[in-house]
Design an enzyme around this catalytic site. Structure first.
Site, short mmCIF file in Angstrom:
data_model
loop_
_atom_site.label_atom_id
_atom_site.label_comp_id
_atom_site.label_asym_id
_atom_site.label_seq_id
_atom_site.Cartn_x
_atom_site.Cartn_y
_atom_site.Cartn_z
N SER A 61 0.80 -1.24 0.00
CA SER A 61 0.00 0.00 0.00
C SER A 61 0.83 1.28 0.00
O SER A 61 0.28 2.35 -0.26
CB SER A 61 -0.92 0.02 1.22
OG SER A 61 -2.08 -0.69 0.95
N LYS A 64 0.63 3.47 -2.93
CA LYS A 64 -0.51 4.36 -3.19
C LYS A 64 -0.10 5.83 -3.17
O LYS A 64 -0.69 6.64 -3.87
CB LYS A 64 -1.63 4.10 -2.16
CG LYS A 64 -2.26 2.71 -2.34
CD LYS A 64 -3.15 2.32 -1.16
CE LYS A 64 -3.78 0.94 -1.35
NZ LYS A 64 -4.46 0.45 -0.15
N TYR A 189 -2.03 -1.75 -10.60
CA TYR A 189 -2.19 -1.81 -9.15
C TYR A 189 -1.47 -3.03 -8.56
O TYR A 189 -0.72 -2.93 -7.58
CB TYR A 189 -3.67 -1.80 -8.76
CG TYR A 189 -3.87 -1.91 -7.27
CD1 TYR A 189 -3.64 -0.82 -6.44
CD2 TYR A 189 -4.24 -3.12 -6.69
CE1 TYR A 189 -3.77 -0.94 -5.05
CE2 TYR A 189 -4.39 -3.24 -5.30
CZ TYR A 189 -4.15 -2.15 -4.50
OH TYR A 189 -4.28 -2.26 -3.13
N TYR A 240 -4.26 3.25 7.50
CA TYR A 240 -5.54 2.53 7.45
C TYR A 240 -6.49 3.09 8.51
O TYR A 240 -6.46 4.28 8.79
CB TYR A 240 -5.33 1.02 7.65
CG TYR A 240 -4.25 0.41 6.80
CD1 TYR A 240 -4.22 0.62 5.42
CD2 TYR A 240 -3.26 -0.39 7.35
CE1 TYR A 240 -3.23 0.04 4.63
CE2 TYR A 240 -2.27 -0.98 6.56
CZ TYR A 240 -2.27 -0.75 5.22
OH TYR A 240 -1.30 -1.32 4.44
N VAL A 258 1.19 -3.81 3.80
CA VAL A 258 1.12 -5.11 4.47
C VAL A 258 2.39 -5.96 4.28
O VAL A 258 2.50 -7.04 4.86
CB VAL A 258 -0.14 -5.93 4.09
CG1 VAL A 258 -1.41 -5.23 4.54
CG2 VAL A 258 -0.18 -6.24 2.61
N1 GLN Z 1 -1.92 -5.89 -2.26
C1 GLN Z 1 -2.67 -5.59 -1.10
C2 GLN Z 1 -4.15 -5.46 -1.42
O1 GLN Z 1 -4.48 -4.89 -2.42
C3 GLN Z 1 -2.12 -4.32 -0.52
C4 GLN Z 1 -2.82 -3.89 0.65
C5 GLN Z 1 -2.03 -3.19 1.69
O2 GLN Z 1 -0.80 -3.09 1.77
N2 GLN Z 1 -2.83 -2.75 2.60
O3 GLN Z 1 -4.99 -5.95 -0.71
#
Ligand code: GLN
Length: 304
Positions: A61, A64, A189, A240, A258
């Site tokens: 994430s 992003k 993505y 988050y 994550v």
């Molecule tokens: N690849 C993970 C997802 O799309 C990334 C999520 C994350 O790091 N929160 O669910």
């Protein structure tokens, strides 16, 4: 400084027992649960590291914030935020529910998966390959590391298990939030999540934002306004559905993934990269957050 960082790693390593390594892809599960590393680049470019800061992991994430910078560069602020909002949700990052039920009719912000997939669809390029290559070139430039690349095993896992993300992508397409090809957006993505980096790389990206969008050669890659938008969204949505608590406890604009990474930015002062793959229930590095909390107290880094 180096002694302080060594102590922070030593004091907090055991906290990794309190969490779990992400396991929605078998490949992610291979991370060493108690790994912990931190790297800081101060505004003059001095490097301070302790623990596992050369260990590679996927940025997940954290990507992003990178796509958001490039999407605003490519399309302008007005267009991007006509498709994606700026408000925190208080929901898990992969939640789907507000996408249809809210009156906003667009993802709440670019840091949840739905918003990030919409942002990925805005990267310019004739196909998914060209779009992703532009993104990879961009992240290599701002991290000042030409070797950054995708972990293809993890990319395949992301794509194979990414049905929830796919569902959100197709919903966004049906609402015309995604204007181009939805499979291209999803492919970008999944690949951006699978870029491998180290805590050192993250600290460089943090420094880039701490300098208002400048690399160490003095090149202004994005205008300071874009850097400000990204840092602000890191505060409100970057951790988050723990972003509020993190702001109180740590008070440093940060974005987690994550894979166990966290990139943090102390504006005008330093970039910080942390790696600790054991995650709490919200998906943030347990030991990583603890290290940042202690660091922030020791050096009075809260921006508030
Ligand atoms: N690849 C993970 C997802 O799309 C990334 C999520 C994350 O790091 N929160 O669910």
């Amino acid at each position: 400084m180096e002694d302080l960082l060594k102590n922070l790693v030593k004091n907090n390593q055991a906290k990794s027992k309190l969490g779990e390594v992400a396991n929605y892809i078998p490949e992610l599960d291979k991370a060493k649960k108690d790994a912990l590393g931190i790297c800081i680049y101060d505004i003059n470019g001095n490097e301070y590291c302790a623990g596992d800061c050369e260990e590679k992991f996927t940025i997940q994430s954290i990507s992003k914030i990178i796509t958001l910078m490039l999407a605003i560069l490519d399309n302008g602020e007005e267009y991007v935020f006509s498709k994606v909002g700026m408000e925190p949700t208080g929901d898990p990052f992969n939640s789907i529910k507000k996408l249809e039920t809210s009156s906003r009719k667009r993802p709440y912000n670019p840091m949840i998966n739905a918003g990030a997939i919409a942002v990925s669809s805005m990267i310019k390029g004739k196909d998914a390959r060209e779009k992703f290559q532009r993104l990879l070139d961009f992240v290599r430039k701002i991290s000042e590391d030409d070797t950054l690349d995708v972990n293809y095993k993890i990319y395949c896992g992301e794509s194979e298990t990414g049905n929830r993300n796919r569902a959100m992508g197709y919903f966004l397409k049906s609402q015309n939030i995604i204007e181009g090809n939805v499979e291209d957006a999803l492919d970008v993505y999944f690949k951006q999540c699978s870029i491998e980096a180290t805590a050192k790389n993250l600290a460089r990206i943090g420094l880039f934002l701490a300098r208002g969008g400048k690399t160490s050669t003095g090149e202004q890659v994005i205008n300071p306004r874009i850097a400000t938008i990204v840092k602000t969204l890191m505060v409100t949505c970057g951790m988050y559905d723990s972003s509020g608590e993190f702001a109180v406890r740590v008070g440093i604009p940060s974005k987690s993934g994550v894979g166990g990474g966290i990139v943090s930015v102390v504006p005008g002062k330093m970039g910080i990269g942390v790696f600790g793959p054991s995650l709490d229930k919200r998906g943030n590095s347990v030991a990583g957050v603890a290290v940042l909390e202690e660091l922030s107290k020791e050096l009075s880094l809260t921006i508030f």
